[in-house]
Design a protein around this motif. Structure first.
Motif, PDB file in Angstrom:
ATOM      1  N   ASP A  47     -11.975   5.011   0.906  1.00  0.00           N
ATOM      2  CA  ASP A  47     -11.707   4.928  -0.527  1.00  0.00           C
ATOM      3  C   ASP A  47     -12.197   3.629  -1.148  1.00  0.00           C
ATOM      4  N   ARG A  57      -2.444   7.916 -10.948  1.00  0.00           N
ATOM      5  CA  ARG A  57      -3.899   7.791 -10.947  1.00  0.00           C
ATOM      6  C   ARG A  57      -4.402   6.817  -9.887  1.00  0.00           C
ATOM      7  N   ASN A  58      -3.570   5.848  -9.480  1.00  0.00           N
ATOM      8  CA  ASN A  58      -4.004   4.911  -8.443  1.00  0.00           C
ATOM      9  C   ASN A  58      -4.103   5.574  -7.076  1.00  0.00           C
ATOM     10  N   LEU A  59      -3.477   6.731  -6.918  1.00  0.00           N
ATOM     11  CA  LEU A  59      -3.558   7.451  -5.654  1.00  0.00           C
ATOM     12  C   LEU A  59      -4.707   8.441  -5.624  1.00  0.00           C
ATOM     13  N   PRO A 114       3.311   2.907  -3.955  1.00  0.00           N
ATOM     14  CA  PRO A 114       3.025   3.974  -4.919  1.00  0.00           C
ATOM     15  C   PRO A 114       3.165   5.365  -4.337  1.00  0.00           C
ATOM     16  N   ASP A 116       0.811  -1.216   0.000  1.00  0.00           N
ATOM     17  CA  ASP A 116       0.000   0.000   0.000  1.00  0.00           C
ATOM     18  C   ASP A 116       0.844   1.266   0.000  1.00  0.00           C
ATOM     19  N   SER A 129      -8.207  15.064  -4.234  1.00  0.00           N
ATOM     20  CA  SER A 129      -8.563  13.701  -3.839  1.00  0.00           C
ATOM     21  C   SER A 129      -8.804  13.620  -2.338  1.00  0.00           C
TER      22      SER A 129
END
Length: 881
Positions: free
Chosen positions: A684, A833-835, A343, A340, A517
């Motif tokens: 999330d 983008r995964n964050l 990234p 986790d 975000s």
């Protein structure tokens, strides 16, 4: 001559410059006299012969320097260059301090972030041969890493040939009886070979003996180093003593090493062998345990996965386990521990790298400007006989000096940043980041810092050399200070500023996306009102509360006492509070429908009748529980809308039944109501199906309390703890916090906040450096165009036209930087983008805001040089020229 004698003579000359120069002057005078005699013999007058000999011999000063460099270059010239470089720094403290601070900032941030990346991703796990350690579990549609059942674990351990050892672990909570009362403590239940599999040996005492992890084995315990230090005063005689856990005496057999940590166990203080089981844990369909194995030498991860999947399918056929094909999951343990965080660390490292790049560009600009201002000095020294090599050596010394000071300051700053960031990580989050203990200045970070320092030294030395290579003595003497800007600086300086602005745009765009975000994550629909909610976790000793009536009495007394407090509206209990995790999973089926073992997995929560009203969860249809629905009454359930949509599409679920196969009490539940979706899992994650059972029908000894108050929820927390201890001093009370604090402290919120703040900090520094760089270019350009501006104004140019002239130049540079930066930021945003949560990587609003912010900052920075240019007095400008 003997080579040794020749070497010693050269060394003596090296350290005795006066003697060397005297001998050299005598040698040159002799050769000039010889040439002069030859010219006289050829018919020249003595005076003409002397001048001819001097012309033939050349510049005496230049020859003297060349001879000394050839014969005696080393310590003396280096010391001379170093003294001159120090004098340059003291004569220009603004330039030196600015360059050192910018270099230290870029280097310090980069080295600090690399320290975290090194500890997490490059350093091996602190276990024996960690590359062979695997996380071994089942595989399901819902999760690629599903827990094992204990019977499956025993069969996997017996049948596999891929692992030299295979063990399991499972988190647990105990009530520790201490002099201050009952205290909940975190523990870990492990199979007997767990520590041998990891390659960890106790620092005191012994490991578990074979057989101590079998059903009915002795009550023994290993202490973590922290528990041994804080609870037993680091006494060596603690081994052999007993501790009271859940009313049972456990003998301490050993103490684990100080450096030992196991991220999945968090802050576990007590490690006990897996030798007692609940009825559920004995079932093959009850999945509770996580596996860890050590691969045999020569066995690959793929081979182990294939074998374990085959074993899983064999067990499914052998025991007629219904449902989909059973499979296995075998992944390196490092992926589970670091997965986790990877990234985020790489993203932050990328941001630090960009900041380092912009710092280097800024320092290069400063050095280049400094070199431009010294053109006359270089030209004069060249005319007096200084060679390019001699000048180059001086610039290299100055660059190395700045690099050394900047690097030392950067390393000090990096150590401070690493300590600061380590302290900022909350304890709950730090417990799952075992690598934090390895963050610091070690061989890897030292090598990384040395590499940056070397690159900085090369950059600082090479930049003025670039300028020197284009300069001639005649140009330097002719142009003087007036030509100091030069076409080279106008081109190269402008390009460097464009690079700075483009990098600033990339960092600003990343920070904007991560910040947006985080904003959306913290405002995601929860399905309940988190304001004015106080929460606390309670553990009731099973030795005291053994029956249903006793537990029901405790529940009722807790709710009655807390609800009667002044300012309290509602008080309720739950087996698990919202936004914690998608765990406590129940596998359900529906009576009257075909069932073939499908994995109908839903979140299971046990709640009191007052809990959902305390949350202000909206009732969609049907009713909620009543206190009268206890273990003697038929089972009832409330479901959320997600479960209703998934399993009862187009029909009313109220009055229908659900069943589970986990030996619950009872196993058949009538749906009496449907509530709006409460976000039980992480912020999330999508809200999944959930079911709520009356806590009076499930008898939980470990539960949480939520209290809604009209006053400040934080002020109520000490009162809640006091009331609970008044009800029963043996109750373990912990983790008191407001619901908003719990939401802010979730792992999803912490990770998003950590990345947003760090990248935002990098972006702010990059913006400042970029704007300062733009200001420097425009201001320097204006200062070198004073004559041109004076002529323009003398010929009738208005001040507004001068403003336009300067601002147009700044505008083109800003536009070029923005254009390149926006294009690069779209590509860079795709990498993170995964964050992101709730925002696209190419979010137009964020990019527009970044462009507007940088554009306004750039124009504001350019206004001051433009105003200075427009205020030029034509007469003074022309007179100065």
């Amino acid at each position: 001559m003997n080579p040794f004698i020749r070497l010693m003579k050269k060394l003596s000359l090296l350290f005795d410059r006066g003697r060397f120069l005297r001998e050299l002057d005598e040698e040159m005078a002799f050769h000039r006299a010889q040439a002069e005699n030859e010219f006289v013999a050829g018919g020249m007058t003595p005076q003409a012969a002397r001048y001819a000999a001097m012309r033939q011999f050349g510049n005496a000063t230049k020859l003297r320097e060349q001879s000394h460099e050839t014969v005696a270059f080393s310590v003396e010239t280096v010391a001379q260059d170093l003294r001159f470089a120090l004098r340059q720094c003291t004569n220009n403290p603004g330039f030196a301090l600015t360059a050192i601070l910018i270099l230290a900032l870029g280097m310090g941030v980069s080295v600090a972030i690399f320290g975290f990346v090194d500890a997490a991703l490059l350093q091996p796990l602190p276990y024996a041969n960690p590359g062979r350690l695997m996380s071994v579990n089942e595989n399901s549609v819902e999760s690629p890493r599903w827990p094992l059942s204990y019977p499956d674990y025993l069969d996997w351990q017996r049948l596999n040939k891929s692992f030299s050892s295979l063990d399991v672990y499972s988190g647990a909570g105990y009530l520790l009886s201490a002099s201050s009362g009952a205290e909940p403590v975190q523990a870990e239940r492990v199979s007997g070979g767990f520590f041998q599999t990891l390659g960890v040996h106790p620092m005191l005492g012994r490991d578990f003996y074979p057989g101590e992890d079998r059903p009915g084995g002795p009550n023994v315990v290993l202490l973590s180093y922290g528990a041994w230090l804080h609870r037993f005063g680091a006494r060596r005689d603690a081994v052999g003593q007993t501790v009271d856990l859940d009313g049972k005496a456990f003998t301490i057999v050993g103490v684990l090493p100080r450096a030992f940590s196991f991220a999945p166990s968090g802050n576990a203080e007590f490690w006990v062998p897996l030798n007692s089981f609940s009825p559920h844990e004995k079932m093959r369909t009850f999945y509770e345990f996580m596996g860890i194995g050590r691969l045999r030498e020569g066995v690959t991860t793929q081979a182990a996965l294939a074998e374990m999947s085959a074993i899983a399918k064999q067990l499914q056929r052998q025991y007629a386990i219904p449902g989909r094909d059973q499979s296995a999951s075998v992944v390196p343990l490092s992926e589970i521990i670091i997965g986790d965080v990877r990234p985020i660390l790489l993203t932050v490292l990328g941001g630090a790298g960009l900041l380092l790049l912009i710092a280097c560009v800024n320092v290069s600009s400063l050095v280049l400007v400094r070199a431009e201002s010294r053109r006359r000095e270089i030209a004069v020294r060249g005319a007096l006989g200084a060679t390019r090599l001699r000048l180059a050596r001086q610039f290299i010394t100055e660059g190395l000096l700045l690099a050394v000071f900047g690097s030392l300051a950067g390393i000090i700053l990096a150590i401070g940043i690493m300590k600061l960031l380590g302290r900022l990580v909350p304890k709950d989050m730090a417990s799952s980041m075992t690598f934090l203990g390895g963050v610091g200045l070690n061989a890897h970070t030292g090598a990384f810092a040395a590499a940056i320092a070397l690159l900085a030294a090369l950059l600082l030395a090479a930049t003025p050399m670039l300028r020197l290579s284009f300069q001639t003595v005649r140009d330097g003497l002719a142009d003087g200070d007036r030509g100091a800007a030069g076409r080279l600086w106008r081109r190269l300086g402008a390009n460097l500023v464009i690079v700075e602005l483009a990098i600033a745009v990339v960092l600003l765009a990343g920070a904007g996306l991560l910040g947006q975000s985080l904003y959306r994550l913290l405002r995601v629909p929860l399905g309940f009102d988190p304001n004015h909610l106080a929460t606390v976790r309670v553990m009731a000793p099973a030795t005291v509360y053994q029956g249903d009536e006793q537990m029901a009495g405790l529940y009722g007394e807790v709710v009655r006492r807390l609800s009667s407090l002044p300012g309290v509206e509602f008080a309720g209990m739950t087996s698990m509070l919202p936004v914690e995790c998608n765990c406590a999973i129940d596998r359900i089926h529906f009576p009257g429908r075909p069932y073939h073992g499908e994995h109908n997995d839903v979140d299971e929560r046990h709640v009191s009748a007052e809990y959902l009203p305390t949350l202000r969860a909206r009732l969609v249809r049907g009713r909620l529980f009543s206190d009268a629905e206890d273990a003697s009454r038929p089972g009832v359930a409330v479901i959320n809308q997600a479960l209703a949509r998934k399993y009862f599409p187009g029909e009313d679920p109220v009055g229908q039944e659900i069943a589970n196969d986990e030996s619950g009490r009872p196993s058949l539940w009538e749906i009496v109501g449907v509530v709006d979706d409460v976000r039980e899992g992480p912020l999330d994650a999508d809200t999944g199906p959930a079911e709520y059972f009356p806590i009076n029908q499930t008898r939980d000894h470990y539960f949480s309390i939520a209290v809604r108050t009209r006053q400040d929820a934080g002020a109520l927390l000490p009162v809640l703890v006091s009331i609970l201890h008044e009800i029963d001093p043996k109750l373990g009370v912990s983790d008191e916090a407001t619901m908003n604090e719990k939401i802010d402290g979730t792992q999803a919120a912490l990770l998003h906040r950590f990345s947003a703040w760090l990248v935002g900090g990098f972006a702010t520094m990059a913006l400042v450096l970029g704007v300062v760089g733009l200001y420097g270019v425009i201001a320097y350009s204006v200062s070198q165009r004073t004559r041109e501006i004076g002529v323009r104004m003398a010929l009738g140019a208005q001040r507004s036209s001068v403003y336009k002239l300067v601002m147009r130049q700044a505008g083109w540079l800003t536009l070029a930087g923005l254009t390149i930066g926006l294009v690069c930021s779209v590509g860079t945003s795709l990498l993170i983008r995964n964050l992101l949560f709730g925002v696209r990587a190419w979010d137009a609003a964020t990019l527009c805001c970044v462009a507007a912010l940088l554009g306004l900052a750039s124009m504001a920075a350019s206004f001051l040089p433009a105003h200075r240019a427009a205020s030029v007095n034509p007469t003074d400008a022309l007179r100065a020229e």
